[in-house]
Design a protein around this motif. Structure first.
Motif, PDB file in Angstrom:
ATOM      1  N   THR A 180      -9.439  -0.059  -5.726  1.00 46.56           N
ATOM      2  CA  THR A 180      -9.491   0.802  -6.913  1.00 46.56           C
ATOM      3  C   THR A 180      -8.158   1.530  -7.091  1.00 46.56           C
ATOM      4  O   THR A 180      -7.720   1.756  -8.210  1.00 46.56           O
ATOM      5  N   ASP A 181      -7.484   1.875  -5.958  1.00 50.87           N
ATOM      6  CA  ASP A 181      -6.126   2.464  -6.018  1.00 50.87           C
ATOM      7  C   ASP A 181      -5.071   1.396  -6.263  1.00 50.87           C
ATOM      8  O   ASP A 181      -4.118   1.602  -7.000  1.00 50.87           O
ATOM      9  N   VAL A 182      -5.215   0.295  -5.544  1.00 47.49           N
ATOM     10  CA  VAL A 182      -4.169  -0.739  -5.519  1.00 47.49           C
ATOM     11  C   VAL A 182      -4.821  -2.083  -5.882  1.00 47.49           C
ATOM     12  O   VAL A 182      -5.228  -2.840  -4.998  1.00 47.49           O
ATOM     13  N   ARG A 208      -4.429   4.568   6.782  1.00 44.69           N
ATOM     14  CA  ARG A 208      -5.165   5.610   6.065  1.00 44.69           C
ATOM     15  C   ARG A 208      -6.563   5.713   6.663  1.00 44.69           C
ATOM     16  O   ARG A 208      -7.065   4.760   7.253  1.00 44.69           O
ATOM     17  N   ASP A 224     -13.135  -0.706  -2.135  1.00 45.83           N
ATOM     18  CA  ASP A 224     -12.814   0.714  -2.268  1.00 45.83           C
ATOM     19  C   ASP A 224     -11.306   0.924  -2.413  1.00 45.83           C
ATOM     20  O   ASP A 224     -10.843   1.631  -3.308  1.00 45.83           O
ATOM     21  N   MET A 225     -10.533   0.276  -1.551  1.00 39.69           N
ATOM     22  CA  MET A 225      -9.074   0.481  -1.578  1.00 39.69           C
ATOM     23  C   MET A 225      -8.431  -0.175  -2.796  1.00 39.69           C
ATOM     24  O   MET A 225      -7.381   0.274  -3.263  1.00 39.69           O
ATOM     25  N   MET A 237       0.821  -1.212   0.000  1.00 36.06           N
ATOM     26  CA  MET A 237       0.000   0.000   0.000  1.00 36.06           C
ATOM     27  C   MET A 237       0.860   1.270   0.000  1.00 36.06           C
ATOM     28  O   MET A 237       0.355   2.371  -0.280  1.00 36.06           O
TER      29      MET A 237
END
Lengths: 99, 143
Positions: A57-59, A38, A54-55, A33
């Motif tokens: 989508t970034d990683v 966070r 949700d997370m 991450m």
């Protein structure tokens, strides 16, 4: 008492539309991450699985790792379908290797 | 009961002293120490990271389970964090019991259970890199 009518809708203070949780990452997941914690804002009623989506989508690799991750909410082990509440601390726990 | 995480070298005599009580006839100790290789590949040092507050809570629960199951009155458990050199103790357990059988069994229970559900992670440092150790068999079960 003058006021006998109930309020027209639930008070926002009692049933927030959104919750904020603190997410902790350890060991290989902190590396993945690029951070150790966070704050995550989610719709009320979200579960750990929702937080992971949700997370991810970034990683995107987080979704790959998720089947091998355990979860703790406020330091108690729970499963991914556990609901989250405002102010919870969610820890993502990779396979442990103490000893 | 002593249950602790420490970034300093583990004071093993202190743990033994804690469980050396008049009613006990045996003390069993276990030390986990840093091995110089991982399946033959030379290891130069280890690093341990913990979810500290939860790790201590889980360690305390495991010790309480052992004390209840074997009717013990003195157990000490200490685990290191940070960087460790070859030969240093990463974990130390001391169990005192009236008779040796309970001491051996409780000591084994504590180390075996710690390895399955205490949120602590080991990183192996090699000459040319480092890896987090993540045994697939160590998934903590939902309590």
């Amino acid at each position: 008492m003058a006021e006998t009518k109930p309020p027209p809708s639930a008070s926002p203070a009692e049933a927030p539309a959104a919750i904020s949780v603190r997410v902790l990452f350890f060991a290989s997941l902190a590396d993945l991450m690029g951070e150790r914690r966070r704050n995550l804002n989610l719709p009320a009623g979200s579960t750990i699985a929702d937080a992971l989506r949700d997370m991810a989508t970034d990683v995107p690799d987080l979704a790959v790792r998720a089947p091998h991750v355990s979860f703790a909410v406020n330091e108690a082990f729970v499963t991914a379908d556990a609901p989250l509440s405002d102010g919870d601390e969610l820890a993502l726990i990779p396979p442990v290797s103490g000893g | 009961m002593i249950v602790e995480l420490t970034s300093d070298p583990i004071d093993v005599p202190r743990l033994i002293e804690h469980v050396n009580q008049p009613s006990n006839g045996g003390i069993c100790t276990f030390l986990g120490v840093v091995r110089d290789n991982a399946e033959g590949r030379p290891v130069v040092k280890l690093g341990y990271e913990a979810y500290e507050s939860m790790a201590v809570a889980q360690m305390r629960t495991i010790v309480e389970e052992a004390m209840q199951r074997w009717d013990l009155d003195a157990v000490a458990l200490s685990h290191r964090t940070g960087e460790l050199q070859i030969g240093e103790a990463s974990v130390a357990i001391a169990v005192g019991a009236p008779h040796r059988a309970e001491a051996f069994e409780a000591c084994r229970y504590i180390i075996d259970t710690l390895k399955t559900r205490v949120p602590i992670w080991k990183k192996e440092f090699f000459q040319d890199g480092a890896v987090w150790v993540e045994p697939v068999s160590s998934q903590p079960s939902t309590q």
